[in-house]
Design a protein around this motif. Structure first.
Motif, PDB file in Angstrom:
ATOM      1  N   ARG A 493      -3.672   8.814   8.858  1.00 61.50           N
ATOM      2  CA  ARG A 493      -4.350   9.889   8.138  1.00 61.50           C
ATOM      3  C   ARG A 493      -3.929  11.220   8.737  1.00 61.50           C
ATOM      4  NH1 ARG A 493     -10.421   7.942   9.026  1.00 61.50           N
ATOM      5  NH2 ARG A 493      -9.523   8.010  11.123  1.00 61.50           N
ATOM      6  N   TYR A 579       1.130   8.459   4.925  1.00 59.05           N
ATOM      7  CA  TYR A 579      -0.208   9.035   5.068  1.00 59.05           C
ATOM      8  C   TYR A 579      -1.118   8.476   3.986  1.00 59.05           C
ATOM      9  CZ  TYR A 579       1.419  12.635   8.385  1.00 59.05           C
ATOM     10  OH  TYR A 579       1.919  13.295   9.470  1.00 59.05           O
ATOM     11  N   SER A 580      -2.322   8.116   4.367  1.00 62.09           N
ATOM     12  CA  SER A 580      -3.295   7.616   3.391  1.00 62.09           C
ATOM     13  C   SER A 580      -3.989   8.786   2.720  1.00 62.09           C
ATOM     14  CB  SER A 580      -4.323   6.733   4.081  1.00 62.09           C
ATOM     15  OG  SER A 580      -5.052   7.466   5.030  1.00 62.09           O
TER      16      SER A 580
END
Length: 580
Positions: A493, A579-580
């Protein structure tokens, strides 16, 4: 002894043990008693010696010994338990122990094949397949020698083989395997810079002929030159680079190696853009906000493209620079080194900066003779408190850059790469081959690690293994037992502090390169970094080494994370950070 040396020694001993057991069995069949007993003795000693190497490898890290402890040790014990007592009871015709010796050879050989063809991680499927192979080979050998196996033994062989197939071979499906990275990865494109560019360049990729070491050779080139044009900027500039493809059939892109551009400018085909095909063009635009030494290269069929000459230099300076500033990209084209830059004598006292760039896929050894110097920056990042060096060589990994600075002396200076002069202000007779090599982890002034904790941790175990997922089998370079495109992505994240542990259990060097980020080196082989903070984008993980590096996830997108020996990347050693 280093862990890399232990891995090599253990492999040699395993080959010796398997060969000696099998040789002893063959000698027994031929009724050559002294040879059979002698080879069996060698096999016993080698099998016991592996206990030492496997124990040492387990102490170095479970990654290095997993399949050895779980598969090789039980099979080796079975080999000794079956062959040892029969050897002690051997009387008269030595042919009576032939099947036992062959069994021992099959057991140790099967364990060896698990290491060579499967590697990390150890799996139940690999173990069962090894056992099934041993039982099947022993049954077939017994029939050939006239010793019919009992019905329970035959049934056991079939049961083990079926169990191996049911659980999976461990060679074809990696744990947590995922589909290939899709072209549309779901991330919004970075906001395009709307300001007017201050530096514009056009690069046209095409086939050509260039001079390499006095001979004309075929090349792929930007603007018909290798290396391509040097792109320069000053911090604050906005660069616009138009890439055109004249006739490179495999397509081209521009990856800005070490320069942390927004994700949609990273130039990775199938991830951040489509490859630029013949007759097409693509425009890159980004702000020059990172002073330092970088380079650009195609990332489409990069193993072939870079090797053939599709690369160039990118230098971003903080402002007007006095003195002499020279870029020295080192490249080998079709096995021949490219000509060195033309250098004139420099007046004494003039400050000189040599920007050394390794654009090959293997490590090079650089030695600056005739003056003391500082390593001012590595991979585009200035070092803290560098100290003068003299009669010291530096190793630059594939893709890496070192900036050497010094004041020109009144006497000549030469830079040697692997013993070949590539920069010289006059003849220098110094021999540099015996000079010690700088360890950058202990160079310069230390500083505290900026993060008290880590939000994400990942371990990458680098190895080789048989990959059967494609149409044709291949012996791939693997990460955690899988090869691209089946390596699970690392998901973070924005804002996470991420820790990587990178383990090399193979017999070759892997120069590791994460796109879009520099990583801070924390430790190597358990020893903390003690010098200037090292923010790297390319670093050599040598056989048996364990590196710990960390970074803050502050550049959203999907990023390639791969070995920069580009042949290794092409053979499977590529994964992605997303990246989430």
């Amino acid at each position: 002894m280093s862990t890399g040396s232990l891995l090599a020694v253990d492999l040699v001993i395993a080959v010796l043990a398997a060969s000696a057991w099998l040789g002893g069995g063959a000698a027994s069949v031929a009724r050559r008693r002294p040879l059979a007993l002698g080879l069996a003795a060698v096999a016993l000693v080698a099998t016991l010696a592996r206990a030492i190497t496997i124990t040492a490898l387990a102490r170095a890290g479970w990654w290095f010994a997993a399949e050895k402890v779980l598969i090789a040790v039980p099979l080796s014990l079975a080999a000794v338990a079956v062959a040892g007592p029969r050897l002690l009871r051997a009387r008269g015709d030595v042919r009576a122990v032939a099947l036992a010796l062959l069994f021992a050879g099959y057991a140790t050989g099967s364990a060896l094949l698990v290491t060579v063809l499967h590697g990390y991680p150890a799996s139940a499927g690999a173990g069962l397949f090894a056992v099934a192979g041993v039982v099947a080979a022993t049954v077939i050998s017994g029939r050939a020698l006239g010793a019919r196996p009992s019905r329970p033994v035959s049934r056991a062989a079939v049961a083990v083989a079926v169990a191996a197939l049911v659980t999976g071979t461990g060679l074809t499906v990696a744990p947590e395997a995922t589909p290939a990275v899709p072209h549309d990865h779901g991330f919004p494109a970075a906001a395009r810079i709307s300001a007017e560019p201050t530096r514009r360049f056009t690069l046209t990729a095409g086939t050509t002929t260039v001079n390499a070491d006095g001979r004309d050779v075929a090349a792929w080139a930007f603007n018909a030159q290798v290396p391509g044009p040097e792109l320069t900027a000053t911090v604050g500039d906005i660069l616009e680079v138009t890439l055109r493809n004249r006739d490179i059939g495999r397509g081209v892109t521009l990856h800005w190696h070490g320069y942390d551009v927004p994700n949609d400018q990273d130039g990775v085909p199938g991830v951040t853009q489509a490859a630029v095909r013949p007759g097409q063009e693509f425009v890159y635009r980004f702000r020059a906000d990172q002073a330092g030494t970088y380079w650009y290269h195609t990332h489409s069929a990069s193993d072939v493209g870079v090797r053939m000459g599709l690369y160039g230099v990118l230098v971003v300076r903080p402002g007007p620079v006095g003195g002499l500033d020279v870029t020295v990209p080192v490249h080998t084209l079709t096995g021949r080194p490219l000509p060195a830059p033309t250098v004139q004598r420099v007046e004494a006292g003039v400050p000189v900066r040599l920007r050394l760039i390794n654009t090959d896929s293997t490590t090079h050894r650089y030695a600056l003779a005739g003056t003391a110097f500082l390593v001012a920056a590595i991979d585009g990042v200035d070092l803290r408190g560098p100290t003068p060096l003299v009669d010291t060589a530096v190793l630059i990994p594939a893709g890496g850059r070192y900036d050497l600075v010094f004041d020109a002396p009144a006497t000549p200076v030469s830079l040697f790469v692997d013993g070949r002069a590539v920069y010289s202000t006059g003849p220098v007779s110094t021999t540099t081959g015996a000079w010690p090599v700088l360890d950058p982890l202990g160079y310069g002034a230390a500083a505290a690690v900026p993060w008290p904790r880590f939000d994400r941790t990942f371990t990458l175990v680098l190895d080789r293994g048989l990959d059967l997922r494609g149409l044709l089998p291949r012996y791939a370079h693997t990460v955690n037992g899988a090869a691209d495109p089946d390596i699970p992505p690392q998901v973070v994240r924005r804002g996470d502090v991420v820790l990587f542990t990178i383990v090399n259990r193979s017999q070759v060097v892997h120069p590791w390169h994460l796109h879009g980020h520099h990583v801070l080196v924390l430790a190597r082989d358990g020893e903390p970094a003690a010098g200037s903070p090292l923010w790297l984008d390319s670093f050599d993980v040598r056989p048996g080494e364990v590196w710990k590096v960390a970074f803050r996830a502050d550049n959203p997108g999907m990023w390639a994370n791969h070995c920069h020996n580009l042949a290794h990347a092409d053979a499977g050693m590529t994964l992605h950070l997303m990246y989430s």
